[in-house]
Design a protein around this motif. Structure first.
Motif, PDB file in Angstrom:
ATOM      1  N   ASP A  51      90.764 -14.179  56.690  1.00 40.24           N
ATOM      2  CA  ASP A  51      91.996 -14.029  56.880  1.00 40.24           C
ATOM      3  C   ASP A  51      92.530 -12.611  55.924  1.00 40.24           C
ATOM      4  N   ASN A  52      91.654 -12.645  55.121  1.00 40.40           N
ATOM      5  CA  ASN A  52      91.730 -11.322  54.136  1.00 40.40           C
ATOM      6  C   ASN A  52      90.381 -11.003  53.472  1.00 40.40           C
ATOM      7  N   ALA A  53      90.447  -9.828  52.940  1.00 39.55           N
ATOM      8  CA  ALA A  53      88.925  -9.191  52.292  1.00 39.55           C
ATOM      9  C   ALA A  53      88.564 -10.172  51.034  1.00 39.55           C
ATOM     10  N   ARG A  54      89.757 -10.279  50.228  1.00 40.54           N
ATOM     11  CA  ARG A  54      89.604 -11.272  48.887  1.00 40.54           C
ATOM     12  C   ARG A  54      88.783 -12.393  49.326  1.00 40.54           C
ATOM     13  N   GLN A  55      89.286 -13.269  50.364  1.00 41.84           N
ATOM     14  CA  GLN A  55      88.610 -14.465  50.608  1.00 41.84           C
ATOM     15  C   GLN A  55      87.054 -14.240  51.063  1.00 41.84           C
ATOM     16  N   ALA A  56      86.988 -13.417  51.708  1.00 39.00           N
ATOM     17  CA  ALA A  56      85.500 -12.877  52.244  1.00 39.00           C
ATOM     18  C   ALA A  56      84.486 -12.735  51.222  1.00 39.00           C
ATOM     19  N   PHE A  57      85.136 -11.834  50.259  1.00 35.30           N
ATOM     20  CA  PHE A  57      84.347 -11.519  48.971  1.00 35.30           C
ATOM     21  C   PHE A  57      84.275 -12.706  48.025  1.00 35.30           C
ATOM     22  N   LEU A  58      85.116 -13.652  47.688  1.00 30.60           N
ATOM     23  CA  LEU A  58      85.072 -14.610  47.083  1.00 30.60           C
ATOM     24  C   LEU A  58      84.003 -15.760  47.602  1.00 30.60           C
ATOM     25  N   HIS A  59      83.805 -15.747  48.824  1.00 33.27           N
ATOM     26  CA  HIS A  59      82.930 -16.646  49.432  1.00 33.27           C
ATOM     27  C   HIS A  59      81.518 -15.984  49.308  1.00 33.27           C
ATOM     28  N   LEU A  60      81.400 -14.517  49.568  1.00 35.70           N
ATOM     29  CA  LEU A  60      79.916 -14.014  49.312  1.00 35.70           C
ATOM     30  C   LEU A  60      79.760 -14.273  47.893  1.00 35.70           C
ATOM     31  N   SER A  61      80.629 -14.026  46.812  1.00 30.23           N
ATOM     32  CA  SER A  61      80.279 -14.225  45.580  1.00 30.23           C
ATOM     33  C   SER A  61      79.676 -15.818  45.160  1.00 30.23           C
ATOM     34  N   SER A  62      80.446 -16.731  45.812  1.00 25.64           N
ATOM     35  CA  SER A  62      80.007 -17.983  45.633  1.00 25.64           C
ATOM     36  C   SER A  62      78.551 -18.332  45.953  1.00 25.64           C
ATOM     37  N   ILE A  63      78.230 -17.839  47.097  1.00 26.16           N
ATOM     38  CA  ILE A  63      76.960 -18.219  48.042  1.00 26.16           C
ATOM     39  C   ILE A  63      75.763 -17.332  47.261  1.00 26.16           C
ATOM     40  N   THR A  64      76.264 -16.284  46.598  1.00 25.79           N
ATOM     41  CA  THR A  64      75.015 -15.416  46.192  1.00 25.79           C
ATOM     42  C   THR A  64      75.076 -15.507  44.515  1.00 25.79           C
ATOM     43  N   ASN A  65      75.843 -16.250  44.012  1.00 27.87           N
ATOM     44  CA  ASN A  65      75.817 -16.439  42.300  1.00 27.87           C
ATOM     45  C   ASN A  65      76.077 -15.030  42.047  1.00 27.87           C
ATOM     46  N   SER A  66      77.060 -14.219  42.409  1.00 30.26           N
ATOM     47  CA  SER A  66      77.516 -12.963  41.706  1.00 30.26           C
ATOM     48  C   SER A  66      78.952 -13.071  41.355  1.00 30.26           C
ATOM     49  N   LYS A  67      79.242 -11.831  40.575  1.00 30.60           N
ATOM     50  CA  LYS A  67      80.520 -12.013  40.231  1.00 30.60           C
ATOM     51  C   LYS A  67      81.220 -10.954  40.749  1.00 30.60           C
ATOM     52  N   LEU A  68      82.597 -11.195  41.381  1.00 37.96           N
ATOM     53  CA  LEU A  68      83.467 -10.308  42.141  1.00 37.96           C
ATOM     54  C   LEU A  68      84.326  -9.679  41.024  1.00 37.96           C
ATOM     55  N   VAL A  69      84.012  -8.533  40.866  1.00 34.00           N
ATOM     56  CA  VAL A  69      84.901  -7.630  39.642  1.00 34.00           C
ATOM     57  C   VAL A  69      86.117  -6.814  40.152  1.00 34.00           C
ATOM     58  N   ASP A  70      85.982  -6.588  41.429  1.00 33.68           N
ATOM     59  CA  ASP A  70      87.186  -5.498  41.918  1.00 33.68           C
ATOM     60  C   ASP A  70      87.353  -5.595  43.357  1.00 33.68           C
ATOM     61  N   VAL A  71      88.647  -5.752  43.887  1.00 32.63           N
ATOM     62  CA  VAL A  71      88.898  -5.694  45.343  1.00 32.63           C
ATOM     63  C   VAL A  71      89.919  -4.831  45.575  1.00 32.63           C
ATOM     64  N   ARG A  72      89.613  -3.593  46.442  1.00 30.32           N
ATOM     65  CA  ARG A  72      90.395  -2.685  46.771  1.00 30.32           C
ATOM     66  C   ARG A  72      90.531  -2.562  48.299  1.00 30.32           C
ATOM     67  N   GLY A  73      91.591  -3.071  48.945  1.00 32.66           N
ATOM     68  CA  GLY A  73      91.710  -2.971  50.371  1.00 32.66           C
ATOM     69  C   GLY A  73      90.559  -4.028  50.966  1.00 32.66           C
ATOM     70  N   LYS A  74      89.525  -3.497  51.737  1.00 29.47           N
ATOM     71  CA  LYS A  74      88.578  -3.995  52.350  1.00 29.47           C
ATOM     72  C   LYS A  74      87.361  -3.769  51.599  1.00 29.47           C
ATOM     73  N   THR A  75      87.280  -3.283  50.428  1.00 31.10           N
ATOM     74  CA  THR A  75      86.151  -3.095  49.664  1.00 31.10           C
ATOM     75  C   THR A  75      85.842  -3.471  48.071  1.00 31.10           C
ATOM     76  N   GLY A  76      84.892  -4.386  48.066  1.00 35.22           N
ATOM     77  CA  GLY A  76      84.979  -5.218  46.867  1.00 35.22           C
ATOM     78  C   GLY A  76      83.586  -4.675  46.073  1.00 35.22           C
ATOM     79  N   VAL A  77      83.601  -5.001  44.625  1.00 34.18           N
ATOM     80  CA  VAL A  77      82.314  -4.570  43.747  1.00 34.18           C
ATOM     81  C   VAL A  77      82.064  -5.846  43.173  1.00 34.18           C
ATOM     82  N   PHE A  78      80.636  -6.018  43.202  1.00 35.18           N
ATOM     83  CA  PHE A  78      80.127  -7.388  42.671  1.00 35.18           C
ATOM     84  C   PHE A  78      79.119  -6.907  41.478  1.00 35.18           C
TER      85      PHE A  78
END
Length: 84
Positions: A51-78
């Motif tokens: 539904d949104n980029a933050r949801q996708a990035f949080l999911h990616l963060s959880s399955i890769t044991n990384s930390k999401l540090v920034d979201v801007r639009g459809k771009t995320g930094v891990f």
């Protein structure tokens, strides 16, 4: 570390999440990139099932044991602490 994160935020995207989503191939490439660098910039295509980029990035963060540090639009930094 803040300086590196800031450089990545304002730099080029390292990897794109395509219309197939978070495939095994993407996850393998994502993990491989963390062997080269501690901070990675990821961009989503518009054709995502999330539904949104933050949801996708949080999911990616959880399955890769990384930390999401920034979201801007459809771009995320891990960030991920590199093991020696």
């Amino acid at each position: 570390m803040k300086e590196i994160i800031n450089q990545v935020i304002h730099g080029k995207v390292h990897i794109h999440i395509g219309k197939a989503g978070l495939t095994k191939e993407f996850l393998s490439q994502f993990e491989h990139m963390f062997k080269k660098r501690a901070v990675i910039k990821v961009k989503l295509l518009n054709l995502m099932k999330f539904d949104n980029a933050r949801q996708a990035f949080l999911h990616l963060s959880s399955i890769t044991n990384s930390k999401l540090v920034d979201v801007r639009g459809k771009t995320g930094v891990f960030y991920k602490i590199q093991s020696e």
